[in-house]
Design a protein around this motif. Structure first.
Motif, short mmCIF file in Angstrom:
data_model
loop_
_atom_site.label_atom_id
_atom_site.label_comp_id
_atom_site.label_asym_id
_atom_site.label_seq_id
_atom_site.Cartn_x
_atom_site.Cartn_y
_atom_site.Cartn_z
N SER A 1 -54.84 -57.07 -40.44
CA SER A 1 -54.87 -56.99 -41.90
C SER A 1 -55.98 -57.85 -42.48
N HIS B 1 -52.80 -59.29 -47.73
CA HIS B 1 -51.87 -58.42 -48.43
C HIS B 1 -52.54 -57.65 -49.57
N ARG C 1 -59.20 -55.82 -42.11
CA ARG C 1 -59.16 -54.72 -43.08
C ARG C 1 -59.29 -55.28 -44.50
N GLU D 1 -53.66 -54.53 -47.65
CA GLU D 1 -52.57 -53.57 -47.77
C GLU D 1 -52.56 -52.82 -49.11
N ILE D 2 -52.70 -53.53 -50.22
CA ILE D 2 -52.58 -52.89 -51.53
C ILE D 2 -53.85 -52.12 -51.91
N TRP D 3 -55.01 -52.79 -51.94
CA TRP D 3 -56.25 -52.10 -52.28
C TRP D 3 -56.59 -51.02 -51.24
N SER D 4 -56.09 -51.15 -50.03
CA SER D 4 -56.41 -50.21 -48.95
C SER D 4 -55.51 -48.98 -48.92
N ARG D 5 -54.49 -48.93 -49.76
CA ARG D 5 -53.59 -47.78 -49.76
C ARG D 5 -54.33 -46.51 -50.18
N PRO D 6 -53.92 -45.37 -49.66
CA PRO D 6 -54.65 -44.12 -49.94
C PRO D 6 -54.34 -43.47 -51.29
N GLY D 7 -53.34 -43.91 -52.02
CA GLY D 7 -52.91 -43.21 -53.23
C GLY D 7 -53.87 -43.23 -54.39
N ARG E 1 -58.34 -48.06 -58.93
CA ARG E 1 -57.73 -49.40 -58.90
C ARG E 1 -58.54 -50.37 -59.75
#
Length: 123
Positions: A2, A36, A5, A40-46, A52
């Motif tokens: 993480s 995190h 990433r 995790e958050i900025w990397s989400r695909p949605g 963002r």
């Protein structure tokens, strides 16, 4: 994993090499920000980075923080997410939702970042 990433996403959000400017000595807050928030958050695909970023600009505008707006705008320009024209349109739009005082700070942050970007481009 993480952390790698997260650093890669920070570079995507704020410009190539940004993560190299982070302090060598880490703190719990910095670790969670990298792992995190960005890993995790900025990397989400949605949502795209641009989507963002617009959300962050809106939330930051409500705080009236020209300094934080400037950081986001510098990242937007570095990543090609938004043009100067789009950023100025966002300022006008936000002005009516965050109040004139906060909107003025948004304007100040955007214009400072645009000026710095123009100077960098012309060197």
């Amino acid at each position: 994993m993480s952390s790698e990433r997260g650093r890669a996403m920070m570079d995507q959000v704020y410009g190539e090499g940004f993560s190299k400017s982070l302090p060598a000595e880490t703190t719990p807050m910095l670790e969670k920000t990298v792992e995190h928030l960005f890993g995790e958050i900025w990397s989400r695909p949605g949502l795209s980075v641009r989507d963002r970023r617009l959300l962050v600009l809106g939330a930051t505008a409500a705080l009236g923080r020209a300094d934080l707006i400037r950081i986001q705008v510098q990242g937007a320009l570095a990543g090609g997410d938004l043009t100067a024209e789009q950023l100025r349109e966002a300022v006008l739009h936000l002005q009516y939702y965050v109040g004139w005082g906060n909107g003025t700070q948004v304007h100040n942050g955007v214009e400072a970042a645009l000026h710095a970007h123009d100077e960098k481009e012309h060197k």
